[in-house]
Design a protein around this motif. Structure first.
Motif, short mmCIF file in Angstrom:
data_model
loop_
_atom_site.label_atom_id
_atom_site.label_comp_id
_atom_site.label_asym_id
_atom_site.label_seq_id
_atom_site.Cartn_x
_atom_site.Cartn_y
_atom_site.Cartn_z
N VAL A 17 0.87 -1.17 0.00
CA VAL A 17 0.00 0.00 0.00
C VAL A 17 0.91 1.23 0.00
O VAL A 17 1.72 1.40 0.92
CB VAL A 17 -0.91 0.02 1.25
N TYR A 18 0.80 2.06 -1.04
CA TYR A 18 1.66 3.22 -1.22
C TYR A 18 0.86 4.49 -0.95
O TYR A 18 -0.28 4.61 -1.39
CB TYR A 18 2.20 3.24 -2.65
N ARG A 19 1.48 5.41 -0.21
CA ARG A 19 0.82 6.69 0.10
C ARG A 19 1.82 7.83 0.00
O ARG A 19 2.98 7.67 0.39
CB ARG A 19 0.24 6.66 1.51
N ALA A 23 5.31 14.05 4.97
CA ALA A 23 6.71 13.75 5.29
C ALA A 23 7.42 13.03 4.15
O ALA A 23 8.61 12.76 4.24
CB ALA A 23 6.79 12.91 6.56
N GLY A 24 6.70 12.68 3.09
CA GLY A 24 7.29 11.97 1.96
C GLY A 24 6.57 10.66 1.70
O GLY A 24 5.66 10.28 2.44
N PRO A 25 6.98 9.95 0.66
CA PRO A 25 6.32 8.69 0.31
C PRO A 25 6.46 7.63 1.41
O PRO A 25 7.48 7.58 2.10
CB PRO A 25 7.05 8.24 -0.95
N SER A 26 5.44 6.78 1.53
CA SER A 26 5.45 5.69 2.50
C SER A 26 4.76 4.48 1.88
O SER A 26 3.80 4.64 1.13
CB SER A 26 4.72 6.12 3.78
N ALA A 27 5.27 3.31 2.18
CA ALA A 27 4.64 2.07 1.70
C ALA A 27 4.71 1.04 2.81
O ALA A 27 5.61 1.07 3.65
CB ALA A 27 5.36 1.54 0.45
N ARG A 28 3.71 0.15 2.81
CA ARG A 28 3.71 -0.93 3.79
C ARG A 28 3.17 -2.19 3.15
O ARG A 28 2.36 -2.13 2.22
CB ARG A 28 2.92 -0.57 5.03
N PHE A 29 3.65 -3.32 3.64
CA PHE A 29 3.14 -4.62 3.22
C PHE A 29 3.45 -5.61 4.32
O PHE A 29 4.21 -5.33 5.25
CB PHE A 29 3.73 -5.07 1.87
N ARG A 30 2.82 -6.80 4.24
CA ARG A 30 3.07 -7.84 5.23
C ARG A 30 3.96 -8.89 4.60
O ARG A 30 3.83 -9.21 3.42
CB ARG A 30 1.75 -8.47 5.69
N VAL A 31 4.86 -9.43 5.42
CA VAL A 31 5.73 -10.50 4.97
C VAL A 31 5.53 -11.69 5.90
O VAL A 31 5.42 -11.52 7.12
CB VAL A 31 7.21 -10.05 4.89
N ALA A 32 5.43 -12.88 5.31
CA ALA A 32 5.26 -14.12 6.07
C ALA A 32 6.60 -14.84 6.12
O ALA A 32 7.23 -15.06 5.09
CB ALA A 32 4.22 -15.01 5.41
N VAL A 33 7.03 -15.18 7.34
CA VAL A 33 8.31 -15.86 7.53
C VAL A 33 8.01 -17.20 8.21
O VAL A 33 7.57 -17.24 9.35
CB VAL A 33 9.26 -15.01 8.41
N THR A 34 8.25 -18.28 7.46
CA THR A 34 7.94 -19.62 7.95
C THR A 34 9.24 -20.38 8.23
O THR A 34 10.08 -20.51 7.35
CB THR A 34 7.10 -20.40 6.93
N ALA A 35 9.36 -20.87 9.47
CA ALA A 35 10.52 -21.69 9.83
C ALA A 35 10.37 -23.06 9.17
O ALA A 35 9.26 -23.58 9.05
CB ALA A 35 10.61 -21.85 11.35
N ARG A 36 11.48 -23.62 8.71
CA ARG A 36 11.48 -24.98 8.14
C ARG A 36 12.50 -25.81 8.90
O ARG A 36 13.54 -25.31 9.28
CB ARG A 36 11.81 -24.94 6.65
N TYR A 37 12.16 -27.06 9.11
CA TYR A 37 13.07 -27.95 9.83
C TYR A 37 12.99 -29.35 9.23
O TYR A 37 12.01 -29.71 8.58
CB TYR A 37 12.75 -27.96 11.33
N TRP A 38 14.04 -30.13 9.48
CA TRP A 38 14.10 -31.50 8.98
C TRP A 38 13.43 -32.42 9.98
O TRP A 38 13.83 -32.52 11.13
CB TRP A 38 15.56 -31.92 8.77
N ALA A 57 8.22 1.08 4.65
CA ALA A 57 9.29 1.67 3.86
C ALA A 57 8.97 3.14 3.65
O ALA A 57 7.80 3.51 3.49
CB ALA A 57 9.40 0.96 2.51
N ASN A 58 9.99 3.98 3.65
CA ASN A 58 9.80 5.41 3.48
C ASN A 58 10.69 5.96 2.38
O ASN A 58 11.67 5.32 1.99
CB ASN A 58 10.10 6.14 4.80
#
Length: 158
Positions: A17-19, A23-38, A57-58
């Motif tokens: 999402v960009y706005r 104060a200047g441009p700003s963007a945000r998004f969600r990141v998914a971090v999945t642990a993996r194991y053997w 992000a700015n």
């Protein structure tokens, strides 16, 4: 000064999402971090718990994120971790883990990317800026010459 700097590797979970703000441009998004194991019992890699982070992000980073980051892409994000807890009226308390991004890039271990420099903002052209002096200054010579020179001269005299 005592900030928690993190580096996460995951997948973009929401469209950025960009706005344009005062104060200047700003963007945000969600990141998914999945642990993996053997998993020895299954003799295979298994997905563990998934953590979700909101990435902020700015300025120029926000403009670049809006131009090239899409849902599902693998990314590497580095920035300052901020964990917030909040209670809204009539709701339970909840926590949010945000990353104030310093750098964001595609994870090249999982694909390829084509880097393209962003257009430079209006301002002084590169040709008008003076070239910096890259020379390393020499130590000041003493009254009787440089110490290394004195040592060479003493060695040749004897």
């Amino acid at each position: 000064m005592n900030e928690t700097i993190v580096c996460v590797v995951g997948n973009v979970a929401t469209q950025p999402v960009y706005r344009e703000l005062a104060a200047g441009p700003s963007a945000r998004f969600r990141v998914a971090v999945t642990a993996r194991y053997w998993d020895r019992e299954k003799n295979a890699w298994t997905d563990g718990h998934t953590n979700f982070f909101t990435v902020w992000a700015n300025r120029q980073l926000a403009v670049n994120v809006a131009a090239c980051v899409e849902v599902g892409q693998p990314v590497v994000v580095q920035g300052r971790l901020k964990v917030r807890t909040e209670t809204r009226e009539g709701q339970q308390q909840w926590a949010s883990a945000d990353i104030d991004a310093v750098a964001i890039g595609h994870d090249l271990s999982r694909g390829t990317a084509l880097f393209q420099r962003a257009a430079k903002p209006e301002g002084t052209p590169a040709a008008a800026r003076p070239e910096p002096n890259w020379e390393t200054p020499r130590p000041a010579d003493t009254e009787h010459g440089h110490p290394e020179q004195q040592a060479r001269e003493a060695a040749t005299v004897t």
